[in-house]
Design an enzyme around this catalytic site. Structure first.
Site, PDB file in Angstrom:
ATOM      1  N   GLY A  12      23.881  37.362  33.979  1.00 49.72           N
ATOM      2  CA  GLY A  12      22.874  36.506  34.476  1.00 49.72           C
ATOM      3  C   GLY A  12      22.921  35.038  34.337  1.00 49.72           C
ATOM      4  N   ASN A  14      23.601  33.415  37.025  1.00 45.02           N
ATOM      5  CA  ASN A  14      22.893  32.886  38.252  1.00 45.02           C
ATOM      6  C   ASN A  14      21.567  32.839  38.226  1.00 45.02           C
ATOM      7  OD1 ASN A  14      24.687  32.209  40.715  1.00 45.02           O
ATOM      8  ND2 ASN A  14      25.615  34.178  39.634  1.00 45.02           N
ATOM      9  N   LEU A  85      23.556  45.141  41.517  1.00 41.35           N
ATOM     10  CA  LEU A  85      24.708  46.006  42.122  1.00 41.35           C
ATOM     11  C   LEU A  85      24.104  47.205  42.500  1.00 41.35           C
ATOM     12  CD1 LEU A  85      27.226  44.884  39.304  1.00 41.35           C
ATOM     13  CD2 LEU A  85      26.901  43.797  41.385  1.00 41.35           C
ATOM     14  N   LEU A  87      21.997  49.200  45.709  1.00 44.39           N
ATOM     15  CA  LEU A  87      21.428  49.122  47.325  1.00 44.39           C
ATOM     16  C   LEU A  87      19.910  48.663  47.095  1.00 44.39           C
ATOM     17  CD1 LEU A  87      23.143  49.076  49.945  1.00 44.39           C
ATOM     18  CD2 LEU A  87      22.312  51.455  50.140  1.00 44.39           C
ATOM     19  N   ASN A 102      20.699  37.470  49.030  1.00 43.78           N
ATOM     20  CA  ASN A 102      21.710  37.927  48.043  1.00 43.78           C
ATOM     21  C   ASN A 102      22.841  36.870  48.048  1.00 43.78           C
ATOM     22  OD1 ASN A 102      23.538  39.787  46.224  1.00 43.78           O
ATOM     23  ND2 ASN A 102      24.695  40.321  48.166  1.00 43.78           N
ATOM     24  N   HIS A 104      27.194  36.663  47.432  1.00 48.69           N
ATOM     25  CA  HIS A 104      28.397  37.694  47.135  1.00 48.69           C
ATOM     26  C   HIS A 104      29.499  36.873  46.775  1.00 48.69           C
ATOM     27  CE1 HIS A 104      30.584  40.994  47.797  1.00 48.69           C
ATOM     28  NE2 HIS A 104      31.634  40.541  48.519  1.00 48.69           N
ATOM     29  N   ASP A 145      26.321  43.867  51.679  1.00 47.60           N
ATOM     30  CA  ASP A 145      26.776  42.815  52.006  1.00 47.60           C
ATOM     31  C   ASP A 145      26.711  42.503  53.360  1.00 47.60           C
ATOM     32  OD1 ASP A 145      27.351  42.323  49.304  1.00 47.60           O
ATOM     33  OD2 ASP A 145      29.264  43.484  49.531  1.00 47.60           O
ATOM     34  N   GLU A 174      28.879  28.918  42.615  1.00 47.68           N
ATOM     35  CA  GLU A 174      27.380  29.556  42.780  1.00 47.68           C
ATOM     36  C   GLU A 174      26.509  28.807  41.995  1.00 47.68           C
ATOM     37  OE1 GLU A 174      28.931  34.210  42.827  1.00 47.68           O
ATOM     38  OE2 GLU A 174      28.211  33.467  40.647  1.00 47.68           O
TER      39      GLU A 174
HETATM   40  C1  GAR Z   1      28.312  36.766  40.675  1.00 47.55           C
HETATM   41  O1  GAR Z   1      29.504  36.229  40.673  1.00 47.55           O
HETATM   42  C2  GAR Z   1      27.502  37.321  41.961  1.00 47.55           C
HETATM   43  O2  GAR Z   1      28.124  36.716  42.830  1.00 47.55           O
HETATM   44  C3  GAR Z   1      28.276  38.603  42.043  1.00 47.55           C
HETATM   45  O3  GAR Z   1      27.945  38.974  40.586  1.00 47.55           O
HETATM   46  C4  GAR Z   1      28.042  37.833  39.814  1.00 47.55           C
HETATM   47  C5  GAR Z   1      27.083  37.994  38.690  1.00 47.55           C
HETATM   48  O4  GAR Z   1      27.185  37.042  37.758  1.00 47.55           O
HETATM   49  N1  GAR Z   1      27.564  39.531  42.774  1.00 47.55           N
HETATM   50  C6  GAR Z   1      28.131  40.621  43.566  1.00 47.55           C
HETATM   51  O5  GAR Z   1      29.345  40.817  43.481  1.00 47.55           O
HETATM   52  C7  GAR Z   1      27.159  41.138  44.581  1.00 47.55           C
HETATM   53  N2  GAR Z   1      28.112  42.217  45.296  1.00 47.55           N
HETATM   54  P1  GAR Z   1      26.077  36.532  36.803  1.00 47.55           P
HETATM   55  O6  GAR Z   1      25.229  37.838  36.365  1.00 47.55           O
HETATM   56  O7  GAR Z   1      26.463  36.035  35.706  1.00 47.55           O
HETATM   57  O8  GAR Z   1      24.896  35.874  37.650  1.00 47.55           O
END
Ligand code: GAR
Length: 188
Positions: A12, A14, A85, A87, A102, A104, A145, A174
């Site tokens: 979490g 982001n 994660l 769909l 989203n 990625h 994606d 990010e």
């Molecule tokens: C992030 O790096 C995001 O880009 C990735 O999961 C991580 C979550 O981090 N998303 C994917 O891989 C989607 N296919 P967070 O929970 O610390 O935000």
């Protein structure tokens, strides 16, 4: 007020960054965080931030319409996937056409698709000795994606990089760009 709901599955970082970025904003606000793993650390972050958080399981997403009802009852305008994660179910795509975003952790179309998430992406990037990686922020459609790209940012990689150091570089991108890209997209 444009209301955002964040969907997350794990740590979490982001979700936290986006919540903090829009805190006190008079046009855009994070209304709630939805998570789909009971022990996801994002729930603790939400509590610390004072953002309402709600757990929903697989049936709520794909069978009984509970997630969509929740979003509609709260009058959510945009849905943000921040490390989510699964769909996105069809009823959400229909209710929020071009309004689900989203992030990625790679330069799509490379390193996307089912199973390519989080650390798996960075491991594949390092295994292939890529000279660069980055982030892709995109509109969500019914495939993993694949939707229209809104934004990409790159970082350089060297032979010394490991999956962990790549993850750190991606994390910096990010934190810097995701909230700003969301802001631009929702304000049109
Ligand atoms: C992030 O790096 C995001 O880009 C990735 O999961 C991580 C979550 O981090 N998303 C994917 O891989 C989607 N296919 P967070 O929970 O610390 O935000």
């Amino acid at each position: 007020m444009i209301k955002l709901a964040i969907l997350a599955s794990g740590n979490g970082t982001n979700a936290q960054r986006i919540s903090e970025y829009f805190h006190g904003n008079d046009k855009i606000g994070v209304d709630c965080i939805i998570y789909n793993k009971k022990d996801a650390y994002v729930a603790k972050r939400a509590q610390a931030l004072g953002v309402p958080a709600q757990y929903f399981g697989r049936a709520d997403f794909y069978e009984n319409g509970a997630v969509l009802r929740f979003l509609q009852e709260r009058k959510i305008d945009w849905v943000i996937l921040a490390g989510f994660l699964w769909l996105v179910p069809e009823d959400l795509l229909k209710a929020y056409p071009n309004r689900i975003i989203n992030i990625h952790p790679a330069l799509l179309p490379k390193y996307g698709g089912k199973g390519m998430y989080g650390h798996h992406v960075h491991e594949a990037v390092v295994a292939n000795k890529e000279k660069e990686s980055g982030i892709t922020i995109h509109i969500v459609d019914q495939y993993y994606d694949k939707g229209t790209t809104l934004f990409q940012a790159k970082c350089e990689l060297s032979d010394e990089d490991t999956p962990d150091t790549v993850a750190e570089k991606i994390h910096v991108l990010e934190q810097e760009y995701f909230p700003k890209v969301i802001e631009k997209a929702v304000l049109g």
